[in-house]
Scaffold this motif. Structure first.
Motif, PDB file in Angstrom:
ATOM      1  N   LEU A   1       5.099   5.118  -8.487  1.00 39.30           N
ATOM      2  CA  LEU A   1       4.325   3.978  -8.981  1.00 39.30           C
ATOM      3  C   LEU A   1       4.825   3.521 -10.342  1.00 39.30           C
ATOM      4  CD1 LEU A   1       0.823   5.220  -7.828  1.00 39.30           C
ATOM      5  CD2 LEU A   1       1.881   3.068  -7.125  1.00 39.30           C
TER       6      LEU A   1
ATOM      7  N   ALA B   1      -5.040   4.980  -8.875  1.00 39.33           N
ATOM      8  CA  ALA B   1      -5.503   3.623  -8.604  1.00 39.33           C
ATOM      9  C   ALA B   1      -5.855   2.906  -9.892  1.00 39.33           C
ATOM     10  CB  ALA B   1      -6.700   3.652  -7.662  1.00 39.33           C
TER      11      ALA B   1
ATOM     12  N   TYR C   1      -2.408   2.115 -11.850  1.00 38.09           N
ATOM     13  CA  TYR C   1      -1.307   1.342 -11.283  1.00 38.09           C
ATOM     14  C   TYR C   1      -1.700   0.286 -10.256  1.00 38.09           C
ATOM     15  CZ  TYR C   1       1.603   5.080 -13.264  1.00 38.09           C
ATOM     16  OH  TYR C   1       2.211   5.971 -14.109  1.00 38.09           O
ATOM     17  N   ALA C   2      -2.850   0.427  -9.634  1.00 32.00           N
ATOM     18  CA  ALA C   2      -3.141  -0.394  -8.458  1.00 32.00           C
ATOM     19  C   ALA C   2      -3.844  -1.693  -8.808  1.00 32.00           C
ATOM     20  CB  ALA C   2      -3.979   0.397  -7.461  1.00 32.00           C
TER      21      ALA C   2
ATOM     22  N   ILE D   1      -0.514  -3.914  -5.497  1.00 34.05           N
ATOM     23  CA  ILE D   1      -0.358  -2.529  -5.058  1.00 34.05           C
ATOM     24  C   ILE D   1      -1.715  -1.992  -4.635  1.00 34.05           C
ATOM     25  CG2 ILE D   1       0.150  -0.186  -5.850  1.00 34.05           C
ATOM     26  CD1 ILE D   1       2.391  -1.342  -7.536  1.00 34.05           C
ATOM     27  N   ILE D   2      -1.739  -1.382  -3.453  1.00 36.29           N
ATOM     28  CA  ILE D   2      -2.948  -0.772  -2.924  1.00 36.29           C
ATOM     29  C   ILE D   2      -2.778   0.743  -2.966  1.00 36.29           C
ATOM     30  CG2 ILE D   2      -4.539  -0.612  -0.966  1.00 36.29           C
ATOM     31  CD1 ILE D   2      -3.276  -3.237   0.083  1.00 36.29           C
ATOM     32  N   VAL D   3      -3.697   1.412  -3.618  1.00 34.45           N
ATOM     33  CA  VAL D   3      -3.757   2.873  -3.607  1.00 34.45           C
ATOM     34  C   VAL D   3      -5.112   3.255  -3.038  1.00 34.45           C
ATOM     35  CG1 VAL D   3      -3.887   4.969  -5.022  1.00 34.45           C
ATOM     36  CG2 VAL D   3      -2.161   3.222  -5.516  1.00 34.45           C
TER      37      VAL D   3
ATOM     38  N   GLY E   1       0.845  -1.178   0.000  1.00 32.27           N
ATOM     39  CA  GLY E   1       0.000   0.000   0.000  1.00 32.27           C
ATOM     40  C   GLY E   1       0.881   1.227   0.000  1.00 32.27           C
TER      41      GLY E   1
END
Length: 316
Positions: A134, A189, A192-193, A175-177, A103
């Motif tokens: 990111l 998000a 990339y997330a 990956i957490i956004v 995250g």
């Protein structure tokens, strides 16, 4: 519903306390143990014995747990350069056998930056740096072995990086956004997330954030990239008990002065927490992160494991 616990060791928890809590969460059937990445408490309490570094802690937990996922909600992009962060997270992912979630956010708590001599740019620059981080982290992880990675941005420059080591998870840890921002957060998000997290707000506010993220996914053409749909997650502040008095006692820290914005906690019985999780499920939530304030209160964790988790769908 996937259920993780979220902890705030900057309130006061040494490594042994975190290890005990993470092992009990693993034994109780929770999917993940995620922790904040902060170097200072957010109220008048100094948070003795003092801060513990998030990734140093997770590296140790990676070797002392077996199943539970480990991660941050969220790493501050102001704390670490993106190249070394990619190396660090990849190594912890290897150490855990592929159980890491990253995250990451722009950073927001100015006081800890001032206290520890960490630069704290204006909010626009912090988001610019987050976007470049990111891009760099995902670029390094996805570069094939034997090839190099280069990047030239306004804030970071990488030239012929060997893009090693590789994480255990391919192409990299999820990956957490997340956050409450209405514009840049949803776009980052979407681009990339793997997971978008709305932290500790009402079901209605969370639904609005999900709508903004879905719209951002449409704008950037995420579906056309072949990437999986975003996991939508929600943070829930929890203070439950077998009696009203027990729940009220656990909720006492929520009334202390803090730099945190207003939240929407569940204070009451385990059944009330089950109900709130069900309401989140109805708006598309696939994962919840339950914030438990006191890491020494192992009975709280055991109560949720015994009386809440069995009432939820499998897939924790």
């Amino acid at each position: 519903m996937r259920v993780s616990v979220f902890t705030e060791p900057h309130r006061g928890a040494d490594y042994d306390t975190q290890l005990r809590f993470a092992r009990l969460a693993e034994a109780g059937g929770f999917e993940g143990f995620l922790r904040a990445d902060h170097y200072q408490s957010m109220g008048d309490d100094p948070g003795l014995p003092g801060p513990t570094d998030a990734w140093l802690t997770l590296a140790a937990l990676a070797r002392e747990t077996e199943r539970i996922r480990l991660g941050t909600l969220v790493t501050s992009a102001t704390f670490r350069l993106p190249g070394p962060l990619a190396v660090l997270v990849a190594q912890v992912d290897q150490m855990s056998g592929g159980r890491v979630d990253l995250g990451i956010g722009a950073g927001w708590y100015q006081r800890e930056h001032t206290s520890y001599g960490i630069p704290f740019p204006a909010v626009g620059e912090r988001f610019d740096r987050l976007a470049e981080q990111l891009e760099v982290i995902t670029g390094l992880w996805s570069t094939p072995v034997g090839e190099t990675y280069s990047f030239i941005g306004d804030h970071y420059r990488l030239v012929d990086a060997p893009a090693l080591p590789k994480p255990a998870q391919v192409p990299g840890p999820p990956i957490i956004v997340g956050g409450r921002g209405p514009k840049r957060t949803p776009e980052l998000a979407a681009r990339y997330a793997d997971e978008f997290n709305m932290p500790f707000k009402s079901v209605a506010e969370t639904a609005g954030a999900y709508d903004r993220v879905r719209e951002a996914c449409d704008r950037v053409g995420r579906a056309g990239t072949g990437r999986a749909p975003l996991v939508l997650s929600a943070g829930i502040v929890v203070a439950v008990g077998r009696t009203d008095a027990e729940a009220t006692r656990r909720a006492a820290p929520l009334h202390e002065k803090s730099a945190l914005p207003p939240e929407d906690p569940v204070v009451g019985s385990p059944a009330q927490l089950v109900q709130r999780i069900g309401e989140f499920a109805e708006i598309g939530t696939g994962r919840v992160h339950l914030r438990l304030t006191d890491l020494d209160d192992l009975d709280h964790l055991e109560l949720i494991a015994a009386e809440v988790l069995p009432q939820l769908d499998s897939g924790r």
